[in-house]
Design a protein around this motif. Structure first.
Motif, PDB file in Angstrom:
ATOM      1  N   GLY A   5       0.650  -1.324  -0.017  1.00  0.00           N
ATOM      2  CA  GLY A   5       0.004  -0.109   0.079  1.00  0.00           C
ATOM      3  C   GLY A   5       0.800   1.195   0.085  1.00  0.00           C
ATOM      4  N   LYS A   6       1.887   1.099   0.896  1.00  0.00           N
ATOM      5  CA  LYS A   6       2.781   2.566   0.850  1.00  0.00           C
ATOM      6  C   LYS A   6       3.476   2.715  -0.330  1.00  0.00           C
ATOM      7  N   ASP A   7       3.971   1.611  -0.948  1.00  0.00           N
ATOM      8  CA  ASP A   7       4.860   1.670  -1.908  1.00  0.00           C
ATOM      9  C   ASP A   7       4.286   1.977  -3.277  1.00  0.00           C
ATOM     10  N   LEU A   8       2.840   1.456  -3.522  1.00  0.00           N
ATOM     11  CA  LEU A   8       2.273   1.350  -4.765  1.00  0.00           C
ATOM     12  C   LEU A   8       1.083   1.791  -4.710  1.00  0.00           C
ATOM     13  N   THR A  62      -4.561   0.928   4.192  1.00  0.00           N
ATOM     14  CA  THR A  62      -3.147   1.140   4.274  1.00  0.00           C
ATOM     15  C   THR A  62      -2.513   2.171   5.092  1.00  0.00           C
ATOM     16  N   THR A  63      -3.585   3.012   5.419  1.00  0.00           N
ATOM     17  CA  THR A  63      -3.273   4.229   6.439  1.00  0.00           C
ATOM     18  C   THR A  63      -3.983   4.136   7.900  1.00  0.00           C
ATOM     19  N   TRP A  64      -4.200   2.899   8.184  1.00  0.00           N
ATOM     20  CA  TRP A  64      -4.885   2.491   9.359  1.00  0.00           C
ATOM     21  C   TRP A  64      -3.973   3.183  10.567  1.00  0.00           C
ATOM     22  N   ASP A  65      -2.574   2.822  10.515  1.00  0.00           N
ATOM     23  CA  ASP A  65      -2.007   3.148  11.593  1.00  0.00           C
ATOM     24  C   ASP A  65      -0.924   4.500  11.408  1.00  0.00           C
ATOM     25  N   SER A  66      -1.488   5.472  10.576  1.00  0.00           N
ATOM     26  CA  SER A  66      -1.119   6.849  10.294  1.00  0.00           C
ATOM     27  C   SER A  66      -1.630   7.666  11.207  1.00  0.00           C
ATOM     28  N   PHE A 124       0.766  12.549   0.409  1.00  0.00           N
ATOM     29  CA  PHE A 124       2.487  12.643   0.169  1.00  0.00           C
ATOM     30  C   PHE A 124       3.042  12.830   1.348  1.00  0.00           C
ATOM     31  N   ARG A 125       2.431  13.726   2.342  1.00  0.00           N
ATOM     32  CA  ARG A 125       3.092  14.051   3.599  1.00  0.00           C
ATOM     33  C   ARG A 125       3.033  12.765   4.630  1.00  0.00           C
ATOM     34  N   THR A 126       1.908  12.212   4.351  1.00  0.00           N
ATOM     35  CA  THR A 126       1.580  11.059   5.058  1.00  0.00           C
ATOM     36  C   THR A 126       2.590   9.831   4.644  1.00  0.00           C
ATOM     37  N   LEU A 127       3.070   9.794   3.527  1.00  0.00           N
ATOM     38  CA  LEU A 127       3.917   8.925   2.866  1.00  0.00           C
ATOM     39  C   LEU A 127       5.144   9.291   3.328  1.00  0.00           C
ATOM     40  N   GLY A 128       5.538  10.369   3.896  1.00  0.00           N
ATOM     41  CA  GLY A 128       6.716  10.989   4.012  1.00  0.00           C
ATOM     42  C   GLY A 128       7.603  11.634   3.223  1.00  0.00           C
ATOM     43  N   TRP A 129       6.818  11.813   1.902  1.00  0.00           N
ATOM     44  CA  TRP A 129       7.606  12.692   0.784  1.00  0.00           C
ATOM     45  C   TRP A 129       7.710  14.029   0.905  1.00  0.00           C
ATOM     46  N   LEU A 130       7.182  14.710   1.793  1.00  0.00           N
ATOM     47  CA  LEU A 130       7.036  16.052   2.053  1.00  0.00           C
ATOM     48  C   LEU A 130       7.802  16.100   3.324  1.00  0.00           C
ATOM     49  N   ALA A 131       8.363  17.285   3.622  1.00  0.00           N
ATOM     50  CA  ALA A 131       9.082  17.518   5.029  1.00  0.00           C
ATOM     51  C   ALA A 131       7.695  18.176   5.727  1.00  0.00           C
ATOM     52  N   HIS A 132       7.915  17.576   7.197  1.00  0.00           N
ATOM     53  CA  HIS A 132       6.980  18.285   7.985  1.00  0.00           C
ATOM     54  C   HIS A 132       7.654  19.368   8.637  1.00  0.00           C
TER      55      HIS A 132
END
Length: 133
Positions: A5-8, A62-66, A124-132
Motif C-alpha cells: 500500500g505504501k509503495d504502490l 493502508t493508512t490505518w496506523d498513520s 504525500f506528506r503521510t507517505l513521508g515524501w514532504l517535509a513536516h
C-alpha cells in the motif's frame, strides 16, 4: 502502513488526485465538456467506479496506523459511498447526480481541483515524501 500500500497504492492514488486536480484548476470547462461527451457515448464507463471503491478500501486499510487515520478513513469512506452510488443507484438518481455535477460553474470545478491537489499533498506528506514543518 503495509509495504504494498505504501509503495504502490498510495502513490497511485495521490498521483491521480494531483493530476485530476491540476487539470480541473487549469481547464475546468474543457475537462467537464469532455467528461459529458464521453459519458454520453459510453455510459458503461460508470462501472469504472468499482476501482474507486477498491481505492477507497485500500486507502483506509493502508493508512490505518498513520497519525491522520481519521482523515483517510473519511476520504476512503467517501470514495466508497460515491462508487457504490454510481454503480448501484437507480438510473434516474444516478443521471440526476451526474447532471448536477456536470452543470456547475467553472469556479466550482476549480475548488474541487484545489481540494484534490490538497488531498494529494496531504497523502504525500503521510507517505513521508514532504517535509513536516
Amino acid at each position: 502502513m503495509s509495504t504494498v500500500g505504501k509503495d504502490l497504492l498510495l502513490p497511485v492514488i495521490g498521483g491521480l488526485w494531483m493530476f485530476d486536480g491540476l487539470c480541473l484548476l487549469a481547464f475546468p470547462l474543457l475537462i467537464v465538456r469532455n467528461a459529458r461527451e464521453l459519458l454520453a457515448r459510453s455510459p458503461r464507463l460508470l462501472y469504472w467506479e468499482i476501482i474507486s471503491i477498491g481505492f477507497g478500501l485500500g486507502l483506509m486499510a493502508t493508512t490505518w496506523d498513520s497519525s491522520a487515520r481519521l482523515l483517510w478513513s473519511g476520504v476512503g469512506s467517501a470514495m466508497i459511498v460515491k462508487g457504490v452510488f454510481l454503480v448501484a443507484a437507480p438510473p434516474r438518481w444516478r443521471q440526476a447526480a451526474i447532471d448536477w455535477c456536470l452543470s456547475r460553474e467553472a469556479v466550482d470545478y476549480r475548488f474541487v481541483g484545489l481540494g484534490l491537489v490538497t488531498l494529494a499533498l496531504l497523502l504525500f506528506r503521510t507517505l513521508g515524501w514532504l517535509a513536516h514543518p
